[in-house]
Design an enzyme around this catalytic site. Structure first.
Site, mmCIF file in Angstrom:
data_model
loop_
_atom_site.group_PDB
_atom_site.id
_atom_site.type_symbol
_atom_site.label_atom_id
_atom_site.label_comp_id
_atom_site.label_asym_id
_atom_site.label_seq_id
_atom_site.Cartn_x
_atom_site.Cartn_y
_atom_site.Cartn_z
ATOM 1 N N CYS A 26 75.744 -33.468 58.376
ATOM 2 C CA CYS A 26 75.981 -34.227 59.598
ATOM 3 C C CYS A 26 74.658 -34.344 60.365
ATOM 4 O O CYS A 26 73.670 -33.680 60.021
ATOM 5 C CB CYS A 26 77.038 -33.538 60.452
ATOM 6 S SG CYS A 26 76.447 -32.022 61.275
ATOM 7 N N GLU B 192 75.665 -25.427 56.439
ATOM 8 C CA GLU B 192 74.208 -25.543 56.428
ATOM 9 C C GLU B 192 73.571 -24.634 57.467
ATOM 10 O O GLU B 192 72.538 -24.005 57.195
ATOM 11 C CB GLU B 192 73.772 -26.992 56.712
ATOM 12 C CG GLU B 192 74.285 -28.002 55.722
ATOM 13 C CD GLU B 192 75.584 -28.672 56.132
ATOM 14 O OE1 GLU B 192 75.742 -29.856 55.818
ATOM 15 O OE2 GLU B 192 76.437 -28.005 56.754
ATOM 16 N N CYS C 139 73.189 -30.912 61.567
ATOM 17 C CA CYS C 139 72.593 -30.111 60.493
ATOM 18 C C CYS C 139 71.303 -30.747 59.990
ATOM 19 O O CYS C 139 70.329 -30.048 59.708
ATOM 20 C CB CYS C 139 73.589 -29.922 59.359
ATOM 21 S SG CYS C 139 75.004 -28.895 59.843
ATOM 22 N N HIS D 246 78.511 -24.675 60.900
ATOM 23 C CA HIS D 246 78.615 -25.427 59.656
ATOM 24 C C HIS D 246 77.951 -24.638 58.536
ATOM 25 O O HIS D 246 77.084 -23.795 58.772
ATOM 26 C CB HIS D 246 77.925 -26.777 59.790
ATOM 27 C CG HIS D 246 78.640 -27.728 60.694
ATOM 28 N ND1 HIS D 246 78.341 -29.066 60.729
ATOM 29 C CD2 HIS D 246 79.648 -27.548 61.588
ATOM 30 C CE1 HIS D 246 79.124 -29.674 61.604
ATOM 31 N NE2 HIS D 246 79.920 -28.767 62.145
#
Length: 138
Positions: A76, A48, A79, A46
């Site tokens: 999410c 992040e 993360c 992701h």
């Protein structure tokens, strides 16, 4: 947030879900990332996570206590937990994620000292996502 939107545009151009992130220390960007789950065949890639890795490498340590993460969409749970372990100082995000965002969980998955600001350039951030998914459905 404008830099995070630039990262999201890079993800979009690569056919990835358009989410971008940057980590700032002082007045300097020390980490950037955009979704790379498709390119890397990695569900943890992701925006992040990519930005956290770049930032901790730049700092030479695992803690981001004096840093701010700007991300186009609410993180999410995965993360958010990574941000907690990194002891992030501040989180700034654009669009809410009412289906998969960390804020669905109580208590918060973030570090208790992490300051949170939401809704920054929210319209631009959510439009990028909406357009991406609309185009995928065609």
């Amino acid at each position: 947030m404008a830099e995070a939107l630039r990262e999201a545009a890079l993800a979009n151009a690569e056919g990835e879900i358009p989410i971008g992130a940057v980590v700032v220390a002082g007045d300097r960007i020390i980490g950037r990332g955009h979704n790379m789950t498709e390119r890397l065949n990695d569900p943890t890639a992701h925006a992040e996570m990519i930005a956290i890795t770049a930032a901790t490498e730049a700092l030479g340590g695992k803690y981001l206590t004096d840093c701010t993460l700007y991300v186009t969409v609410e993180p999410c749970p995965m993360c958010a937990a990574a941000l907690a372990w990194a002891q992030l100082g501040a989180l700034v995000y654009g669009a809410d994620d009412p289906k998969r965002g960390y804020s669905l969980f109580s208590p918060s998955l973030l570090h208790p000292k992490t300051e949170v600001v939401s809704g920054i350039l929210a319209d631009e951030c959510s439009t990028l996502l909406s357009d991406f998914f609309r185009d995928r459905r065609r």
